[in-house]
Enzyme design. Structure first.
Site, short mmCIF file in Angstrom:
data_model
loop_
_atom_site.label_atom_id
_atom_site.label_comp_id
_atom_site.label_asym_id
_atom_site.label_seq_id
_atom_site.Cartn_x
_atom_site.Cartn_y
_atom_site.Cartn_z
N ASP A 43 28.33 -16.28 7.85
CA ASP A 43 27.37 -17.39 7.80
C ASP A 43 27.68 -18.29 6.60
O ASP A 43 27.04 -19.34 6.41
CB ASP A 43 25.91 -16.90 7.81
N SER A 44 28.72 -17.93 5.81
CA SER A 44 29.24 -18.86 4.81
C SER A 44 29.77 -20.10 5.50
O SER A 44 30.08 -21.10 4.84
CB SER A 44 30.35 -18.19 3.98
N ASP B 248 28.60 -12.52 11.91
CA ASP B 248 27.60 -12.38 10.85
C ASP B 248 26.24 -12.87 11.35
O ASP B 248 26.11 -14.03 11.78
CB ASP B 248 28.07 -13.25 9.67
N LYS C 219 27.41 -8.00 11.60
CA LYS C 219 27.10 -7.60 10.21
C LYS C 219 25.73 -8.15 9.87
O LYS C 219 25.39 -9.27 10.27
CB LYS C 219 28.16 -8.17 9.26
N GLU D 185 22.82 -8.40 6.46
CA GLU D 185 22.59 -8.23 5.01
C GLU D 185 21.32 -7.45 4.74
O GLU D 185 20.34 -7.57 5.47
CB GLU D 185 22.43 -9.61 4.35
N GLU E 50 29.18 -6.55 -1.86
CA GLU E 50 29.55 -7.84 -2.47
C GLU E 50 28.99 -7.96 -3.89
O GLU E 50 27.84 -7.61 -4.16
CB GLU E 50 28.96 -8.99 -1.61
O1 KIV Z 1 29.11 -15.15 5.18
C1 KIV Z 1 30.05 -14.61 4.60
O2 KIV Z 1 31.19 -15.10 4.57
C2 KIV Z 1 29.78 -13.36 3.93
C3 KIV Z 1 30.67 -13.01 2.81
C4 KIV Z 1 30.52 -13.95 1.67
C5 KIV Z 1 30.45 -11.65 2.34
O3 KIV Z 1 28.85 -12.70 4.26
#
Ligand code: KIV
Length: 289
Positions: A47-48, A86, A116, A118, A186
């Site tokens: 989600d980056s 994500d 994934k 968080e 992280e």
């Molecule tokens: O969204 C992402 O790229 C991530 C990483 C920064 C760990 O979750």
């Protein structure tokens, strides 16, 4: 020849045998194609995306629709690579049902191998259990977790005191017990990354968590020198893509303005000279040019 897609069985073996897992983020078809060619083991459609591709100043605005579009593109570019989707903010926080449904979209619509999420709160652990029970692979993500950025008072390194480190170490164990196939850690001191990895029976991947974890993740745009709004301490730069784009765009602009691009002897379609002469004669006759 295309390499065979690795599975969770391969990652477990790699972790056991000390063979490091290579993990990078990816958001689009082209980048994913190069990542697969380079032999990257695992791609995170993170989600980056919000910061790196969409220009937001956080990951909060990223939607499931954004993630599905980009995950599909990555799958098209890297058909033989293990892809992790994500789960964006508010795609899993509300209920187990929503979490399972959205994880299912990643797998069913976008071709992800794993999702994934968080956090190490009780409800995050419940979501991991529910997604695993539904038959999908789910990776935990602890330490610096940007979706909890407001509660953490910003995106800062975590686990820097004994108590905070213990919470992460115990949290990782609970996530493993809930059925996660792997955990991404992280932004923690190397000693904490090591402690989490040593006690785990599943692969532990790190980003800014030291060298001891079973694999390493970086945001690809950071490590190739493309994204430069901010650069975390743990990033190493392996390229200067931003500098190369700037050079190429500047040179192109100069050549278009000066008229040196395009050069018709090289960059234009050819035509039979008789046809060309007839077209020129027609223009001269009709328009007097
Ligand atoms: O969204 C992402 O790229 C991530 C990483 C920064 C760990 O979750």
């Amino acid at each position: 020849m295309a390499s065979k897609k690795k599975t969770i069985i391969d990652f477990r073996r790699m972790a056991k045998e000390g063979e490091k897992i290579v993990y990078l983020t990816g958001y689009d078809y082209l980048t994913a194609k190069y990542e697969e060619r380079a032999g990257v083991d695992m791609i995170l459609v993170g989600d980056s995306l919000g910061n790196v591709v969409l220009g937001y100043d956080s990951t909060y605005p990223v939607t499931m629709e954004d993630m599905i579009i980009h995950c599909k593109a990555v799958r098209r570019g890297a058909p033989n690579t293990f892809i992790v989707g994500d789960m964006p903010f508010m795609s899993y926080q509300v209920s187990n049902e929503e979490a399972v449904a959205n994880a299912g979209r990643f797998v069913k619509e976008a071709g992800a191998d794993c999702v994934k999420l968080e956090g190490l709160t009780d409800s995050c652990i419940e979501r991991i259990r529910a997604i695993n029970d539904a038959g999908m692979l789910v990776m935990g993500h602890i330490g610096l977790t940007p979706q909890f950025g407001a509660q953490m008072g910003g995106n800062k390194a975590q686990g820097k005191s004994y108590e905070a480190a213990l919470k992460l170490i115990e949290g990782a164990k609970r996530i493993e017990e809930a059925g996660a196939c792997s955990i991404l850690v992280e932004g923690v001191p190397a000693v904490v990354g090591k402690a989490i990895t040593e006690q785990a029976n599943i692969p532990i991947l790190g980003i800014g968590a030291g060298s001891y974890t079973d694999g390493q993740l970086l945001i690809y745009a950071d490590m190739v020198g493309y994204f430069d709004d901010f650069t975390p301490k743990f990033v190493k730069r392996y390229g200067n893509v931003g500098g190369e784009l700037l050079r190429a765009f500047t040179e192109y602009a100069e050549e278009v303005r000066s008229g040196s691009f395009p050069d018709d002897s090289v960059h234009a379609y050819k035509i039979n000279p008789d046809e060309a002469a007839a077209i020129e004669a027609l223009i001269a006759e009709r328009f007097g040019k």
